[in-house]
Motif scaffolding. Structure first.
Motif, PDB file in Angstrom:
ATOM      1  N   LEU A  96      46.373 -26.336  24.913  1.00  0.00           N
ATOM      2  CA  LEU A  96      46.655 -25.387  25.991  1.00  0.00           C
ATOM      3  C   LEU A  96      45.400 -24.661  26.473  1.00  0.00           C
ATOM      4  CD1 LEU A  96      49.948 -23.842  24.543  1.00  0.00           C
ATOM      5  CD2 LEU A  96      49.739 -25.490  26.402  1.00  0.00           C
ATOM      6  N   TYR A  97      44.294 -24.885  25.823  1.00  0.00           N
ATOM      7  CA  TYR A  97      43.046 -24.254  26.247  1.00  0.00           C
ATOM      8  C   TYR A  97      42.605 -24.806  27.595  1.00  0.00           C
ATOM      9  CZ  TYR A  97      41.740 -21.898  21.870  1.00  0.00           C
ATOM     10  OH  TYR A  97      41.679 -21.060  20.789  1.00  0.00           O
ATOM     11  N   GLU A  98      41.971 -23.978  28.391  1.00  0.00           N
ATOM     12  CA  GLU A  98      41.266 -24.469  29.574  1.00  0.00           C
ATOM     13  C   GLU A  98      39.954 -25.090  29.108  1.00  0.00           C
ATOM     14  OE1 GLU A  98      39.311 -25.729  32.541  1.00  0.00           O
ATOM     15  OE2 GLU A  98      41.429 -25.215  32.731  1.00  0.00           O
ATOM     16  N   LYS A  99      39.730 -26.335  29.501  1.00  0.00           N
ATOM     17  CA  LYS A  99      38.571 -27.084  29.024  1.00  0.00           C
ATOM     18  C   LYS A  99      37.263 -26.369  29.332  1.00  0.00           C
ATOM     19  CE  LYS A  99      36.339 -31.607  29.691  1.00  0.00           C
ATOM     20  NZ  LYS A  99      36.452 -32.915  30.386  1.00  0.00           N
ATOM     21  N   PHE A 100      37.151 -25.799  30.539  1.00  0.00           N
ATOM     22  CA  PHE A 100      35.899 -25.191  30.965  1.00  0.00           C
ATOM     23  C   PHE A 100      35.930 -23.662  30.848  1.00  0.00           C
ATOM     24  CE2 PHE A 100      35.982 -29.262  33.287  1.00  0.00           C
ATOM     25  CZ  PHE A 100      34.810 -29.809  32.783  1.00  0.00           C
ATOM     26  N   LEU A 151      52.834 -11.134  30.188  1.00  0.00           N
ATOM     27  CA  LEU A 151      53.977 -11.558  29.369  1.00  0.00           C
ATOM     28  C   LEU A 151      54.594 -12.828  29.928  1.00  0.00           C
ATOM     29  CD1 LEU A 151      55.598  -8.069  28.665  1.00  0.00           C
ATOM     30  CD2 LEU A 151      54.468  -9.555  27.009  1.00  0.00           C
ATOM     31  N   HIS A 152      54.608 -12.971  31.256  1.00  0.00           N
ATOM     32  CA  HIS A 152      55.121 -14.204  31.872  1.00  0.00           C
ATOM     33  C   HIS A 152      54.240 -15.390  31.491  1.00  0.00           C
ATOM     34  CE1 HIS A 152      55.652 -17.180  35.137  1.00  0.00           C
ATOM     35  NE2 HIS A 152      56.915 -16.772  35.114  1.00  0.00           N
ATOM     36  N   ARG A 153      52.908 -15.178  31.477  1.00  0.00           N
ATOM     37  CA  ARG A 153      51.996 -16.252  31.061  1.00  0.00           C
ATOM     38  C   ARG A 153      52.277 -16.644  29.606  1.00  0.00           C
ATOM     39  NH1 ARG A 153      50.515 -15.770  35.807  1.00  0.00           N
ATOM     40  NH2 ARG A 153      48.436 -15.148  36.546  1.00  0.00           N
ATOM     41  N   LEU A 154      52.424 -15.648  28.746  1.00  0.00           N
ATOM     42  CA  LEU A 154      52.657 -15.933  27.326  1.00  0.00           C
ATOM     43  C   LEU A 154      53.940 -16.718  27.111  1.00  0.00           C
ATOM     44  CD1 LEU A 154      51.624 -12.453  25.860  1.00  0.00           C
ATOM     45  CD2 LEU A 154      50.427 -14.608  25.488  1.00  0.00           C
ATOM     46  N   GLN A 155      54.951 -16.414  27.894  1.00  0.00           N
ATOM     47  CA  GLN A 155      56.249 -17.050  27.703  1.00  0.00           C
ATOM     48  C   GLN A 155      56.313 -18.425  28.345  1.00  0.00           C
ATOM     49  OE1 GLN A 155      59.602 -14.798  29.231  1.00  0.00           O
ATOM     50  NE2 GLN A 155      60.941 -15.595  27.647  1.00  0.00           N
ATOM     51  N   HIS A 156      55.797 -18.569  29.575  1.00  0.00           N
ATOM     52  CA  HIS A 156      56.003 -19.802  30.323  1.00  0.00           C
ATOM     53  C   HIS A 156      54.799 -20.739  30.318  1.00  0.00           C
ATOM     54  CE1 HIS A 156      59.112 -17.087  32.025  1.00  0.00           C
ATOM     55  NE2 HIS A 156      59.823 -18.198  32.091  1.00  0.00           N
ATOM     56  N   PHE A 157      53.598 -20.217  30.091  1.00  0.00           N
ATOM     57  CA  PHE A 157      52.412 -21.071  30.026  1.00  0.00           C
ATOM     58  C   PHE A 157      52.085 -21.449  28.589  1.00  0.00           C
ATOM     59  CE2 PHE A 157      52.027 -19.770  34.309  1.00  0.00           C
ATOM     60  CZ  PHE A 157      51.099 -20.574  34.945  1.00  0.00           C
ATOM     61  N   ILE A 158      52.277 -20.495  27.660  1.00  0.00           N
ATOM     62  CA  ILE A 158      51.890 -20.708  26.267  1.00  0.00           C
ATOM     63  C   ILE A 158      53.086 -21.082  25.394  1.00  0.00           C
ATOM     64  CG2 ILE A 158      50.648 -19.669  24.320  1.00  0.00           C
ATOM     65  CD1 ILE A 158      49.012 -20.102  26.838  1.00  0.00           C
ATOM     66  N   GLY A 159      54.297 -20.744  25.838  1.00  0.00           N
ATOM     67  CA  GLY A 159      55.491 -21.108  25.077  1.00  0.00           C
ATOM     68  C   GLY A 159      55.808 -20.182  23.938  1.00  0.00           C
ATOM     69  N   PRO A 212      45.922 -19.948  35.205  1.00  0.00           N
ATOM     70  CA  PRO A 212      46.249 -20.643  36.466  1.00  0.00           C
ATOM     71  C   PRO A 212      45.067 -20.804  37.407  1.00  0.00           C
ATOM     72  CG  PRO A 212      47.882 -18.949  35.957  1.00  0.00           C
ATOM     73  CD  PRO A 212      46.734 -18.743  35.030  1.00  0.00           C
ATOM     74  N   LEU A 213      44.021 -19.998  37.257  1.00  0.00           N
ATOM     75  CA  LEU A 213      42.895 -20.073  38.176  1.00  0.00           C
ATOM     76  C   LEU A 213      42.221 -21.433  38.114  1.00  0.00           C
ATOM     77  CD1 LEU A 213      40.985 -18.699  40.178  1.00  0.00           C
ATOM     78  CD2 LEU A 213      39.670 -17.837  38.225  1.00  0.00           C
ATOM     79  N   SER A 214      42.116 -22.004  36.923  1.00  0.00           N
ATOM     80  CA  SER A 214      41.450 -23.301  36.788  1.00  0.00           C
ATOM     81  C   SER A 214      42.185 -24.393  37.564  1.00  0.00           C
ATOM     82  CB  SER A 214      41.356 -23.689  35.308  1.00  0.00           C
ATOM     83  OG  SER A 214      42.649 -23.774  34.721  1.00  0.00           O
ATOM     84  N   HIS A 215      43.517 -24.315  37.613  1.00  0.00           N
ATOM     85  CA  HIS A 215      44.276 -25.321  38.365  1.00  0.00           C
ATOM     86  C   HIS A 215      43.982 -25.213  39.860  1.00  0.00           C
ATOM     87  CE1 HIS A 215      46.241 -26.045  34.613  1.00  0.00           C
ATOM     88  NE2 HIS A 215      46.854 -24.877  34.593  1.00  0.00           N
ATOM     89  N   ILE A 216      43.804 -23.996  40.358  1.00  0.00           N
ATOM     90  CA  ILE A 216      43.500 -23.794  41.778  1.00  0.00           C
ATOM     91  C   ILE A 216      42.134 -24.380  42.120  1.00  0.00           C
ATOM     92  CG2 ILE A 216      43.013 -22.020  43.521  1.00  0.00           C
ATOM     93  CD1 ILE A 216      45.091 -20.255  42.130  1.00  0.00           C
ATOM     94  N   ILE A 217      41.140 -24.069  41.303  1.00  0.00           N
ATOM     95  CA  ILE A 217      39.784 -24.563  41.579  1.00  0.00           C
ATOM     96  C   ILE A 217      39.733 -26.082  41.467  1.00  0.00           C
ATOM     97  CG2 ILE A 217      37.382 -24.441  40.849  1.00  0.00           C
ATOM     98  CD1 ILE A 217      37.940 -21.630  39.793  1.00  0.00           C
ATOM     99  N   SER A 218      40.384 -26.635  40.443  1.00  0.00           N
ATOM    100  CA  SER A 218      40.368 -28.093  40.247  1.00  0.00           C
ATOM    101  C   SER A 218      41.048 -28.816  41.402  1.00  0.00           C
ATOM    102  CB  SER A 218      41.052 -28.452  38.927  1.00  0.00           C
ATOM    103  OG  SER A 218      40.396 -27.863  37.835  1.00  0.00           O
ATOM    104  N   ARG A 219      42.071 -28.209  41.967  1.00  0.00           N
ATOM    105  CA  ARG A 219      42.796 -28.843  43.075  1.00  0.00           C
ATOM    106  C   ARG A 219      41.898 -29.056  44.300  1.00  0.00           C
ATOM    107  NH1 ARG A 219      46.942 -25.776  42.876  1.00  0.00           N
ATOM    108  NH2 ARG A 219      46.448 -24.331  44.562  1.00  0.00           N
ATOM    109  N   HIS A 220      40.893 -28.223  44.443  1.00  0.00           N
ATOM    110  CA  HIS A 220      39.969 -28.360  45.578  1.00  0.00           C
ATOM    111  C   HIS A 220      38.794 -29.275  45.255  1.00  0.00           C
ATOM    112  CE1 HIS A 220      41.701 -25.326  48.321  1.00  0.00           C
ATOM    113  NE2 HIS A 220      42.077 -24.707  47.213  1.00  0.00           N
ATOM    114  N   GLY A 221      38.725 -29.770  44.031  1.00  0.00           N
ATOM    115  CA  GLY A 221      37.641 -30.665  43.656  1.00  0.00           C
ATOM    116  C   GLY A 221      36.301 -29.975  43.480  1.00  0.00           C
ATOM    117  N   VAL A 222      36.321 -28.684  43.191  1.00  0.00           N
ATOM    118  CA  VAL A 222      35.092 -27.914  42.982  1.00  0.00           C
ATOM    119  C   VAL A 222      34.838 -27.784  41.478  1.00  0.00           C
ATOM    120  CG1 VAL A 222      33.968 -25.669  43.314  1.00  0.00           C
ATOM    121  CG2 VAL A 222      35.382 -26.639  45.136  1.00  0.00           C
TER     122      VAL A 222
END
Length: 507
Positions: A96-100, A151-159, A212-222
């Motif tokens: 679940l870690y962000e690689k970068f 808390l939403h991140r902890l529950q829905h992103f981290i499980g 979630p920020l990493s998903h936004i940046i990756s979607r633009h190919g930056v």
């Protein structure tokens, strides 16, 4: 745990640690009760805020120049340390870690982050493409974290759910803090947002908040890399039309700023810095000097500070070396004045704290720099050795370095590169560095098949591609003796590597 004591503690930390044999069963019971009940003790939710000025050169009368550091009770930090260990194991085991994201992770550091960023920039320039590097500035990032969103991140992103989720709810609610400055204390007030800066758990919670920020940046190919709240973006430009890639970068930045606004984070466009990076020919061929975003003109300056390292347009690190020389000689002059009244041991501690640490910080970036730049750094080490040993300038420096058992600067850089390469080859380095290293896989069995050599990618420019980690690291690794490349523990490898480099340096 560090022996520092908070004024909120009923006993000094040193006293608790010295009697840990008797107190550990009680502390263990408190921790287990907190975890099993999903309740964080209310008496441990109070933080003492100690404002620290960010830089000595800043105006102390401007409140924004201070960083609010939370001093927490000893037992609070112990419980948080237990939680951090468990949550890191959970993030690692479920990928679940962000690689970068390199902040506050085992085996990750500012150096590994900068090695990857520098590698990508050097490879792009070696392939004929200049790049733009942007350093985003967030205002009071830790202090504006919204608890409901976290808390939403902890529950829905981290499980995290059930009792564990209730524990985090309890940890974040009803927190109290007050500011202490000098002998004055302000009235306590309830914390409605943010994670404690200076706590054990706060940085990890912030990293989860930013997922979630990493998903936004990756979607633009930056391309990007994060270290806590420091985010850097870099894009490879088309050498024939450098401005053609800018709309993609602008769209990425606009969506990033919109996401931060929705998550109560403030992207400070006026403090965002930029650097145009490439070979001298690539930079002369382009007229790009200013990049505009959100109504602000970002000047592509001659140097920027990136995680404590001065970057210049050619990645020569000349500006960084100048800063090291200026700071190191300032401290050496002060140490030399004190040296007659200090013991050798105390003097050595000062030299390592104020001089050697600066020579070694992120020195993996300096692989392949010109000899004249290395000589400037070596002169610092020579002066430090003379101050420590109280030797005259006329005396030869090599026996002094040999007696101190100090590796010269060039070999300290090679030592760091080989150590990172060892970690990549054995899976203990960050994944983003492991991706740059490949083992040699011959199509048929050769005598060299068991030599544990690495594949060296092709490069064009000695000043660019040859200095990239993915080229310099395997090339240097393959020159090591076979007994060093064989599988062994990291401690054995460190000892053998230093012995090998020491023999070469002073043979």
């Amino acid at each position: 745990m560090r022996p520092s004591t908070c004024s909120l503690d009923p006993f000094p930390t040193a006293l608790i640690k010295s009697n840990m044999t008797f107190l550990s069963p009680l502390i263990t019971t408190i921790i287990n009760s907190s975890l099993q009940s999903g309740h964080f003790p209310i008496s441990l939710k109070t933080a003492l805020i100690n404002p620290r000025i960010k830089k000595p050169s800043l105006d102390p009368d401007v409140l924004s120049n201070y960083r609010p550091i939370s001093n927490l009770p000893f037992l609070s930090k112990v419980i948080e340390k237990v939680i951090v260990t468990q949550i890191h194991n959970h993030l690692h085991s479920h990928s679940l870690y962000e690689k970068f994201q390199s902040g506050f992770r085992s085996a990750h550091s500012t150096e590994t982050a900068l090695v990857r960023v520098t590698n990508d920039l050097l490879v792009a320039a070696d392939h004929g493409s200049p790049s733009i590097l942007l350093l985003l500035d967030l205002s009071a990032a830790f202090d504006t974290v919204d608890h409901a969103i976290l808390l939403h991140r902890l529950q829905h992103f981290i499980g995290i759910s059930h009792t564990a989720f209730q524990w985090f709810q309890s940890y974040l609610t009803d927190r109290v803090e007050y500011v202490a400055l000098g002998g004055a204390r302000l009235r306590p007030h309830t914390v409605t947002c943010g994670v404690p800066k200076g706590s054990v758990l706060g940085p990890t919670l912030f990293s989860i908040y930013m997922l979630p920020l990493s998903h936004i940046i990756s979607r633009h190919g930056v391309a990007f890399h994060c270290y806590a709240d420091d985010t850097q973006l870099y894009v490879r430009l088309d050498p024939t039309s450098p401005t053609s890639s800018l709309p993609t970068l602008t769209a990425c930045l606009e969506e990033t700023k919109s996401w931060m606004t929705d998550n109560f984070l403030q992207l400070n466009s006026s403090k965002t810095e930029g650097l145009f990076i490439g070979t001298p020919h690539q930079l002369r061929s382009s007229t790009l000097t200013i990049y505009s975003f959100a109504g602000h003109d970002i000047s592509l300056t001659s140097s920027i500070t990136n995680l404590g390292v001065r970057f210049d347009p050619h990645l020569s690190f000349n500006t960084h070396i100048q800063l090291i020389c200026k700071t190191a000689f300032f401290h050496l002059r002060n140490i030399s004045k004190l040296r007659p009244s200090l013991s050798f041991s105390d003097s050595e501690k000062l030299v390592h704290a104020f001089v050697s640490s600066r020579l070694d910080y992120c020195n993996a970036l300096l692989i392949g720099i010109p000899g004249r730049s290395l000589q400037r750094l070596q002169y610092i080490q020579n002066c430090a050795a003379r101050v420590l040993m109280r030797m005259r300038k006329s005396e030869h420096i090599t026996p002094i370095l040999h007696k101190l058992h100090w590796l010269p600067v060039r070999f300290r850089i090679e030592y760091k590169i080989c150590l990172l390469t060892y970690q990549c080859a054995h899976g203990s380095a960050p994944v983003y560095l492991q991706d740059l290293i490949n083992r040699q896989n011959p199509t048929r069995h050769l005598r060299s098949s068991d030599s544990h050599q690495l594949q060296v990618p092709k490069s064009k420019l000695r000043t660019m591609g040859d200095r990239a980690f993915q080229v310099a690291a395997p090339r240097l690794w393959n020159t090591l003796p076979n007994h060093l490349r064989k599988p062994q523990s990291i401690e054995v490898f460190k000892n053998n590597l230093k012995t090998h480099l020491f023999c070469i340096a002073f043979s």
